[in-house]
Scaffold this motif. Structure first.
Motif, PDB file in Angstrom:
ATOM      1  N   LEU A  95       5.827 -21.064   1.082  1.00 55.82           N
ATOM      2  CA  LEU A  95       6.824 -21.263   0.037  1.00 55.82           C
ATOM      3  C   LEU A  95       8.249 -20.889   0.435  1.00 55.82           C
ATOM      4  CD1 LEU A  95       4.716 -19.822  -2.919  1.00 55.82           C
ATOM      5  CD2 LEU A  95       5.210 -22.246  -2.480  1.00 55.82           C
ATOM      6  N   LEU A  96       8.412 -20.076   1.474  1.00 56.24           N
ATOM      7  CA  LEU A  96       9.733 -19.562   1.840  1.00 56.24           C
ATOM      8  C   LEU A  96      10.141 -20.009   3.233  1.00 56.24           C
ATOM      9  CD1 LEU A  96       9.409 -15.849   0.642  1.00 56.24           C
ATOM     10  CD2 LEU A  96      10.553 -17.725  -0.564  1.00 56.24           C
ATOM     11  N   PRO A  97      11.458 -20.059   3.510  1.00 58.25           N
ATOM     12  CA  PRO A  97      11.907 -20.244   4.886  1.00 58.25           C
ATOM     13  C   PRO A  97      11.371 -19.118   5.775  1.00 58.25           C
ATOM     14  CG  PRO A  97      13.723 -20.575   3.367  1.00 58.25           C
ATOM     15  CD  PRO A  97      12.578 -20.039   2.554  1.00 58.25           C
ATOM     16  N   PHE A  98      11.182 -19.436   7.036  1.00 60.73           N
ATOM     17  CA  PHE A  98      10.538 -18.494   7.963  1.00 60.73           C
ATOM     18  C   PHE A  98      11.257 -17.151   7.998  1.00 60.73           C
ATOM     19  CE2 PHE A  98       8.903 -17.549  12.380  1.00 60.73           C
ATOM     20  CZ  PHE A  98       7.570 -17.538  12.026  1.00 60.73           C
ATOM     21  N   ALA A  99      12.593 -17.177   8.129  1.00 60.17           N
ATOM     22  CA  ALA A  99      13.347 -15.936   8.260  1.00 60.17           C
ATOM     23  C   ALA A  99      13.358 -15.122   6.969  1.00 60.17           C
ATOM     24  CB  ALA A  99      14.770 -16.227   8.708  1.00 60.17           C
ATOM     25  N   ASP A 100      13.250 -15.789   5.811  1.00 57.16           N
ATOM     26  CA  ASP A 100      13.279 -15.061   4.541  1.00 57.16           C
ATOM     27  C   ASP A 100      12.084 -14.125   4.384  1.00 57.16           C
ATOM     28  OD1 ASP A 100      15.563 -16.400   4.024  1.00 57.16           O
ATOM     29  OD2 ASP A 100      14.888 -17.384   2.189  1.00 57.16           O
ATOM     30  N   VAL A 101      10.956 -14.512   4.965  1.00 58.18           N
ATOM     31  CA  VAL A 101       9.766 -13.656   4.880  1.00 58.18           C
ATOM     32  C   VAL A 101      10.027 -12.327   5.570  1.00 58.18           C
ATOM     33  CG1 VAL A 101       7.286 -13.496   5.373  1.00 58.18           C
ATOM     34  CG2 VAL A 101       8.296 -15.701   4.777  1.00 58.18           C
ATOM     35  N   PHE A 102      10.934 -12.349   6.537  1.00 62.06           N
ATOM     36  CA  PHE A 102      11.234 -11.119   7.259  1.00 62.06           C
ATOM     37  C   PHE A 102      11.805 -10.037   6.360  1.00 62.06           C
ATOM     38  CE2 PHE A 102      13.976  -8.340   9.737  1.00 62.06           C
ATOM     39  CZ  PHE A 102      13.099  -7.916  10.712  1.00 62.06           C
ATOM     40  N   LEU A 103      12.464 -10.432   5.278  1.00 62.52           N
ATOM     41  CA  LEU A 103      12.957  -9.448   4.304  1.00 62.52           C
ATOM     42  C   LEU A 103      11.846  -8.493   3.905  1.00 62.52           C
ATOM     43  CD1 LEU A 103      14.841  -8.315   2.070  1.00 62.52           C
ATOM     44  CD2 LEU A 103      14.054 -10.189   0.635  1.00 62.52           C
ATOM     45  N   PHE A 104      10.678  -9.038   3.659  1.00 57.82           N
ATOM     46  CA  PHE A 104       9.573  -8.226   3.164  1.00 57.82           C
ATOM     47  C   PHE A 104       8.836  -7.525   4.302  1.00 57.82           C
ATOM     48  CE2 PHE A 104      10.662 -11.418   0.131  1.00 57.82           C
ATOM     49  CZ  PHE A 104      10.723 -10.693  -1.042  1.00 57.82           C
ATOM     50  N   ILE A 105       8.837  -8.130   5.481  1.00 55.95           N
ATOM     51  CA  ILE A 105       8.346  -7.401   6.651  1.00 55.95           C
ATOM     52  C   ILE A 105       9.248  -6.192   6.892  1.00 55.95           C
ATOM     53  CG2 ILE A 105       7.957  -7.550   9.145  1.00 55.95           C
ATOM     54  CD1 ILE A 105       7.273 -10.511   8.739  1.00 55.95           C
ATOM     55  N   GLY A 106      10.561  -6.376   6.632  1.00 57.89           N
ATOM     56  CA  GLY A 106      11.490  -5.264   6.774  1.00 57.89           C
ATOM     57  C   GLY A 106      11.264  -4.142   5.779  1.00 57.89           C
ATOM     58  N   LEU A 107      10.624  -4.446   4.651  1.00 61.36           N
ATOM     59  CA  LEU A 107      10.307  -3.405   3.672  1.00 61.36           C
ATOM     60  C   LEU A 107       9.157  -2.505   4.126  1.00 61.36           C
ATOM     61  CD1 LEU A 107      10.426  -5.336   0.276  1.00 61.36           C
ATOM     62  CD2 LEU A 107      11.944  -3.480   0.992  1.00 61.36           C
ATOM     63  N   MET A 108       8.352  -2.973   5.071  1.00 59.90           N
ATOM     64  CA  MET A 108       7.140  -2.238   5.434  1.00 59.90           C
ATOM     65  C   MET A 108       7.408  -0.835   5.976  1.00 59.90           C
ATOM     66  SD  MET A 108       4.823  -5.448   6.854  1.00 59.90           S
ATOM     67  CE  MET A 108       3.296  -4.504   7.085  1.00 59.90           C
ATOM     68  N   PRO A 109       8.474  -0.599   6.787  1.00 59.17           N
ATOM     69  CA  PRO A 109       8.749   0.779   7.208  1.00 59.17           C
ATOM     70  C   PRO A 109       9.045   1.708   6.033  1.00 59.17           C
ATOM     71  CG  PRO A 109       9.935  -0.775   8.577  1.00 59.17           C
ATOM     72  CD  PRO A 109       9.357  -1.561   7.451  1.00 59.17           C
ATOM     73  N   VAL A 110       9.762   1.190   5.034  1.00 59.70           N
ATOM     74  CA  VAL A 110      10.077   2.006   3.869  1.00 59.70           C
ATOM     75  C   VAL A 110       8.800   2.346   3.103  1.00 59.70           C
ATOM     76  CG1 VAL A 110      11.393   2.123   1.732  1.00 59.70           C
ATOM     77  CG2 VAL A 110      12.348   0.924   3.717  1.00 59.70           C
ATOM     78  N   ILE A 111       7.937   1.341   2.919  1.00 56.24           N
ATOM     79  CA  ILE A 111       6.659   1.572   2.242  1.00 56.24           C
ATOM     80  C   ILE A 111       5.821   2.566   3.023  1.00 56.24           C
ATOM     81  CG2 ILE A 111       4.539   0.469   1.430  1.00 56.24           C
ATOM     82  CD1 ILE A 111       6.185  -2.137   1.188  1.00 56.24           C
ATOM     83  N   ALA A 112       5.793   2.387   4.356  1.00 54.23           N
ATOM     84  CA  ALA A 112       5.012   3.310   5.199  1.00 54.23           C
ATOM     85  C   ALA A 112       5.564   4.721   5.119  1.00 54.23           C
ATOM     86  CB  ALA A 112       5.024   2.815   6.647  1.00 54.23           C
ATOM     87  N   GLY A 113       6.902   4.835   5.101  1.00 48.50           N
ATOM     88  CA  GLY A 113       7.501   6.159   5.010  1.00 48.50           C
ATOM     89  C   GLY A 113       7.146   6.863   3.715  1.00 48.50           C
ATOM     90  N   LEU A 114       7.131   6.111   2.619  1.00 47.03           N
ATOM     91  CA  LEU A 114       6.802   6.697   1.325  1.00 47.03           C
ATOM     92  C   LEU A 114       5.321   7.064   1.223  1.00 47.03           C
ATOM     93  CD1 LEU A 114       8.866   4.306  -0.984  1.00 47.03           C
ATOM     94  CD2 LEU A 114       9.421   6.671  -0.351  1.00 47.03           C
ATOM     95  N   MET A 115       4.461   6.287   1.882  1.00 48.10           N
ATOM     96  CA  MET A 115       3.028   6.492   1.751  1.00 48.10           C
ATOM     97  C   MET A 115       2.441   7.428   2.804  1.00 48.10           C
ATOM     98  SD  MET A 115       1.900   2.545   0.865  1.00 48.10           S
ATOM     99  CE  MET A 115       0.138   2.944   0.895  1.00 48.10           C
ATOM    100  N   SER A 116       3.129   7.605   3.937  1.00 44.38           N
ATOM    101  CA  SER A 116       2.559   8.389   5.040  1.00 44.38           C
ATOM    102  C   SER A 116       2.320   9.845   4.665  1.00 44.38           C
ATOM    103  CB  SER A 116       3.471   8.314   6.267  1.00 44.38           C
ATOM    104  OG  SER A 116       3.439   7.042   6.843  1.00 44.38           O
ATOM    105  N   GLY A 117       3.258  10.411   3.888  1.00 47.36           N
ATOM    106  CA  GLY A 117       3.087  11.810   3.502  1.00 47.36           C
ATOM    107  C   GLY A 117       1.852  12.053   2.668  1.00 47.36           C
ATOM    108  N   PRO A 118       1.719  11.396   1.504  1.00 48.64           N
ATOM    109  CA  PRO A 118       0.556  11.658   0.653  1.00 48.64           C
ATOM    110  C   PRO A 118      -0.769  11.148   1.212  1.00 48.64           C
ATOM    111  CG  PRO A 118       1.923   9.923  -0.288  1.00 48.64           C
ATOM    112  CD  PRO A 118       2.702  10.509   0.839  1.00 48.64           C
ATOM    113  N   THR A 119      -0.759  10.096   2.019  1.00 51.83           N
ATOM    114  CA  THR A 119      -2.022   9.526   2.496  1.00 51.83           C
ATOM    115  C   THR A 119      -2.451  10.059   3.857  1.00 51.83           C
ATOM    116  OG1 THR A 119      -0.885   7.619   3.484  1.00 51.83           O
ATOM    117  CG2 THR A 119      -1.642   7.397   1.199  1.00 51.83           C
ATOM    118  N   LEU A 120      -1.489  10.369   4.734  1.00 43.53           N
ATOM    119  CA  LEU A 120      -1.831  10.777   6.096  1.00 43.53           C
ATOM    120  C   LEU A 120      -1.367  12.187   6.436  1.00 43.53           C
ATOM    121  CD1 LEU A 120      -0.918   7.504   8.055  1.00 43.53           C
ATOM    122  CD2 LEU A 120      -3.184   8.283   7.363  1.00 43.53           C
TER     123      LEU A 120
END
Length: 297
Positions: A95-120
């Protein structure tokens, strides 16, 4: 292996991962135009399972663990999250241009940073917050057209980013108890085959030899990428590994331009530069000896 050597080795593996997973993503976007998700994922997962089984036989011959896992519940959770991430990214690339999907791949470090403390139990160091803030600024630059441009594809991409990050955190957790990377490739793909195989009879389309060859290439790239990222996540904290994965934007731009005629805008390039810089900041911070970190603080 010293902590610094492990960090640098992990960073090298993640860099290689970005190339193989970007190639797989490019094939996904190409195939998504003519086939439903179950057809691509059922066929490719079957191929990945065969590659994993063949590799496991070689591993057993040298005394390695084959396909056994000592963390079955964490593996089951990783498998379920991987299935959801595959579906989300397939729909996003459709549904999206190829590069636009990268926006959400770019969110993954932030999500990982928020989740790493409580989960790992891997809370961020104070210096890492600056790197993540830089990454957030970069992600804001990547937002195509602002919030008014949000559409269904962005929802699928966000779901994929959250579940994909959860799968990587599971991989990091499992890596604490076992060194068998093949098991972490085999079982998620087995789950994908089971889930997608149930829908396959309803969406199957005849596939010419050329398209089948593309699916086979996708399977090889995916097998290599998932093995590489599993080993890398054993060597690097998740919040360090995931920003480095943003290096795949370089490959995504090349593939998007060469295969789909997509050219990223100035805002995208600026945002990506900041996101990649934040990833390098985290890697260098993680590679510094503990004493140096203490003196700097």
């Amino acid at each position: 292996m010293t902590m610094r050597a492990a960090s640098l080795a992990g960073a090298g593996l993640v860099a290689l991962y970005t190339l193989t997973i970007s190639a797989a993503d490019g094939i996904t976007k190409f195939i998504a135009g003519g086939y439903a998700a179950p057809q691509l994922f059922a066929l490719s997962s079957a191929m990945v399972l065969m590659l994993s089984f063949a590799a496991s036989r070689s591993a057993r011959s040298v005394g390695a663990g084959g396909l056994r896992t000592c963390a079955p519940r964490a593996m089951a959770l990783r498998a379920a999250l991987t299935v959801l991430a595959c579906i989300g990214f397939f729909q996003a690339f459709r549904l999206l241009p190829f590069a636009d999907v990268f926006l959400f791949i770019g969110l993954m470090p932030v999500i990982a940073g928020l989740m790493s403390g409580p989960t790992l139990g891997e809370p961020l160091r104070a210096s890492a917050y600056g790197a993540l803030a830089l990454g957030l600024v970069g992600i804001w630059c990547l937002m195509p057209g602002g919030m008014s441009s949000v559409q269904a594809g962005h929802g699928w991409a966000l779901m994929a980013a959250v579940t994909g990050t959860g799968s990587m955190l599971c991989a990091r957790y499992i890596g604490r108890f076992e060194r068998n990377a093949l098991a972490q490739v085999f079982y998620p793909n087995l789950a994908i085959l089971v889930v997608m195989g149930t829908a396959l009879p309803f969406v199957w389309r005849a596939m010419p030899a050329a398209d089948f060859a593309w699916v086979a290439a996708y399977a090889v790239c995916l097998f290599a990428a998932r093995w590489l990222v599993t080993v890398a996540l054993r060597l690097l904290p998740a919040y360090v590994a995931t920003p480095l994965m943003n290096l795949q934007f370089v490959w995504m731009v090349v593939i998007g331009y060469a295969a789909f005629g997509e050219v990223p805008g100035a805002g995208t390039v600026t945002g990506v530069t900041l996101v990649v810089a934040s990833g390098l900041w985290l890697v260098l911070d993680d590679a510094l000896p503990a004493r140096a970190r203490g003196l700097r603080a």
